[in-house]
Design a protein around this motif. Structure first.
Motif, PDB file in Angstrom:
ATOM      1  N   UNK A   1      51.739  16.113  15.316  1.00  0.00           N
ATOM      2  CA  UNK A   1      51.889  14.692  15.029  1.00  0.00           C
ATOM      3  C   UNK A   1      50.868  13.906  15.845  1.00  0.00           C
ATOM      4  N   UNK A   2      49.700  13.582  15.272  1.00  0.00           N
ATOM      5  CA  UNK A   2      48.634  12.916  16.031  1.00  0.00           C
ATOM      6  C   UNK A   2      48.917  11.458  16.370  1.00  0.00           C
ATOM      7  N   UNK A   3      50.126  10.994  16.070  1.00  0.00           N
ATOM      8  CA  UNK A   3      50.513   9.649  16.525  1.00  0.00           C
ATOM      9  C   UNK A   3      51.298   9.720  17.834  1.00  0.00           C
ATOM     10  N   UNK A   4      51.416  10.916  18.386  1.00  0.00           N
ATOM     11  CA  UNK A   4      52.118  11.115  19.652  1.00  0.00           C
ATOM     12  C   UNK A   4      51.203  11.822  20.650  1.00  0.00           C
ATOM     13  N   UNK A   5      51.421  11.538  21.933  1.00  0.00           N
ATOM     14  CA  UNK A   5      50.635  12.163  22.987  1.00  0.00           C
ATOM     15  C   UNK A   5      51.379  13.364  23.555  1.00  0.00           C
TER      16      UNK A   5
END
Length: 288
Positions: free
Chosen positions: A95-99
């Motif tokens: 999920x590239x919207x999370x770090x």
């Protein structure tokens, strides 16, 4: 991967408000999904001040940095730094919207950061957005590892050169001091200062630097001995701004970008603000 170009990441240059300290929630990195339009905060912290520069690393993480000359809040992992710091973020593969994680990278210096750039060897270039401010080069001991290495500052061979162009060298800094105050470390080695360097952009083997308060963009040759030239300068190859005469000239160049055609795009931080496009230097005089 398959989602390349889909997500737009941004830093938010918010600063503590002395008049209303309780309203400050800290700087943030956000993401917009350009396919769905969804937007969300990826990471936010109270101690992050004036987040500005942001760039992809060649190894797929995000670097972002604080544009603050005197930090109000200290980093819990590096509390002795008195100016802005650089951070590295690894995104969640699923999920590239999370770090997945965020780590401070003090080896890249504590200054008022803005532009961040890389070369083909994985070295990192940063600036001190100060007047005068130095231009820095970080050489990691191991490619892709920003936790260990050496920070250098640019120094002209001829310090008496009023225009501050010509042959130069990268001078090693005291790394203990650089992690606390790289501005002082640069002054200690006689590094060359420029009027508010702000953004950096590399095209091929040339590094371009926007020198905002001096109405010019420098070019610095990479590989071998550095050579500094005026690539774009008001009065040299672009007009000087004169509002009284109605001349919308070159003033306060701030942000740089490498266009798809290899030309350098330049945005002013000015009112009214212009966008300029500079062709490569074709005759070898250093100027566009």
């Amino acid at each position: 991967g398959k989602h390349a170009g889909r997500y737009l990441y941004r830093t938010h240059e918010v600063r503590p408000d002395a008049q209303n300290p309780g309203a400050y929630t800290g700087g943030a990195v956000s993401v917009v999904d350009l396919k769905t339009g969804d937007a969300r905060i990826v990471a936010q912290r109270l101690d992050w001040e004036a987040l500005d520069g942001i760039a992809w690393t060649p190894w797929g993480t995000l670097l972002f940095a604080e544009e603050t000359g005197n930090a109000v809040f200290t980093d819990p992992d590096h509390p002795a730094a008195i100016r802005g710091l650089v951070y590295e973020m690894k995104l969640d593969k699923k999920d590239p919207t999370k770090a997945e994680w965020v780590k401070v990278r003090p080896m890249l210096g504590s200054v008022s950061h803005e532009g961040i750039e890389f070369d083909s060897e994985g070295n990192v270039y940063v600036i001190d957005e100060n007047g005068p401010g130095a231009i820095f080069k970080f050489v990691p001991k191991q490619y892709g590892d920003l936790s260990n290495g050496q920070l250098y500052a640019l120094k002209l061979d001829d310090s008496s050169n009023a225009d501050r162009v010509g042959p130069a060298e990268w001078v090693a800094l005291d790394m203990n001091l650089a992690q606390l105050d790289a501005r002082a470390a640069a002054v200690n080695v006689g590094a060359t200062g420029y009027g508010r360097p702000e953004d950096l952009e590399r095209i091929g083997s040339t590094l371009y630097v926007a020198i905002t308060s001096e109405a010019r963009v420098l070019s610095i040759s990479l590989g071998g001995k550095p050579m500094v030239n005026n690539f774009v300068k008001a009065g040299l190859n672009v007009p000087v701004e004169n509002r009284t005469a109605g001349i919308t000239g070159f003033r306060n160049p701030d942000n740089l970008a490498n266009g798809p055609d290899g030309k350098l795009w330049i945005v002013e931080d000015n009112v009214p603000s212009d966008i300029w496009v500079a062709l490569p230097d074709k005759d070898g005089d250093g100027a566009s």
